[in-house]
Write a protein that holds these residues in place. Structure first.
Motif, PDB file in Angstrom:
ATOM      1  N   CYS A  37      28.772  48.521  46.611  1.00  0.00           N
ATOM      2  CA  CYS A  37      28.811  47.147  46.090  1.00  0.00           C
ATOM      3  C   CYS A  37      27.562  46.349  46.430  1.00  0.00           C
ATOM      4  CB  CYS A  37      30.061  46.439  46.598  1.00  0.00           C
ATOM      5  SG  CYS A  37      31.598  47.126  45.923  1.00  0.00           S
ATOM      6  N   VAL A  48      34.174  42.814  35.604  1.00  0.00           N
ATOM      7  CA  VAL A  48      34.742  43.885  36.418  1.00  0.00           C
ATOM      8  C   VAL A  48      36.178  44.135  35.977  1.00  0.00           C
ATOM      9  CG1 VAL A  48      35.269  44.658  38.768  1.00  0.00           C
ATOM     10  CG2 VAL A  48      33.310  43.137  38.358  1.00  0.00           C
ATOM     11  N   ALA A  60      37.668  46.972  43.713  1.00  0.00           N
ATOM     12  CA  ALA A  60      37.362  45.713  43.021  1.00  0.00           C
ATOM     13  C   ALA A  60      37.315  44.550  44.011  1.00  0.00           C
ATOM     14  CB  ALA A  60      38.385  45.456  41.923  1.00  0.00           C
ATOM     15  N   PHE A  71      37.930  39.995  38.943  1.00  0.00           N
ATOM     16  CA  PHE A  71      38.185  41.224  38.193  1.00  0.00           C
ATOM     17  C   PHE A  71      39.482  41.116  37.421  1.00  0.00           C
ATOM     18  CE2 PHE A  71      39.762  41.834  42.538  1.00  0.00           C
ATOM     19  CZ  PHE A  71      41.068  42.259  42.329  1.00  0.00           C
ATOM     20  N   CYS A 139      31.389  46.779  35.345  1.00  0.00           N
ATOM     21  CA  CYS A 139      31.781  47.741  36.372  1.00  0.00           C
ATOM     22  C   CYS A 139      33.278  48.010  36.217  1.00  0.00           C
ATOM     23  CB  CYS A 139      31.474  47.197  37.763  1.00  0.00           C
ATOM     24  SG  CYS A 139      31.708  48.415  39.080  1.00  0.00           S
TER      25      CYS A 139
END
Length: 193
Positions: A37, A48, A60, A71, A139
């Motif tokens: 990260c 995300v 996450a 996220f 991501c």
């Protein structure tokens, strides 16, 4: 060009008394995902998405702590459905996994068929791209099995375990271009610089 980083969670705490989707990252898994990260290339990520499984949401959460990125949970990013057997101890587990990849059009011991899991992960990733709110990279935290299925699809190859993660215990990622679905690179260790 939008880059998608598909990340398979790293090592987990294996506990046969807990349902597999509820397993959490191990101490080593946390260390490795925190290292990932902090990578500079993730500074361009704006969106995300994560599987609903605890080991993926842990990832996450690590990115959220590092980058302050919220996220979205997308259940279809989950691992292939193995609920028919629940936890299976190795080496038997790896024998079943081999059959899963070798016979993608068949359900092995009631598991989700590989071909169905591949369709699900491909469509889920496409929906993540369509629903993103930012303009940066994406991501996605998911799992090694469905990640391998997606990688085979991106490469235009038949389903095969040979495209699986090169590290025992997981914790790899690959990157591809969102619009043209062109692979940028295959599996790499999340903790490598």
């Amino acid at each position: 060009m939008t880059t998608i980083y598909l990340v398979a969670h790293p090592e987990v705490v294996i506990d046969p008394t807990i349902p597999v989707p509820d397993w959490q990252l191990s101490e080593r898994g946390w260390s490795r995902i925190k290292s990932f990260c902090a990578r500079p290339e993730l500074s361009t990520v704006s969106d995300v998405f994560t599987s609903s499984e605890r080991k993926a949401t842990d990832c996450a959460e690590a990115l959220k702590a590092e980058r302050r990125l919220e996220f979205k949970i997308e259940a279809r990013l989950g691992e292939n459905d193995r609920s028919s057997t629940g936890y299976v101890e190795p080496p038997r587990f790896w024998e079943i996994v081999a059959r899963f990849f070798d016979s993608p059009h068949e359900s092995v011991l009631g598991w989700e068929r590989a071909i169905d899991a591949q369709t699900r992960i491909r469509e889920s990733v496409a929906d993540c791209v369509a629903s993103r709110e930012g303009e940066g990279d994406i991501c996605i935290f998911s799992h090694g099995g469905v990640g391998t299925l997606l990688l085979c699809d991106l490469m235009g190859e038949p389903i095969s375990r040979k495209r699986g993660q090169p590290i025992s215990g997981g914790g790899c990622y690959f990157a591809f271009e969102a619009e043209k679905r062109t692979l940028i690179h295959g599996w790499q260790d999340i903790a490598s610089s």
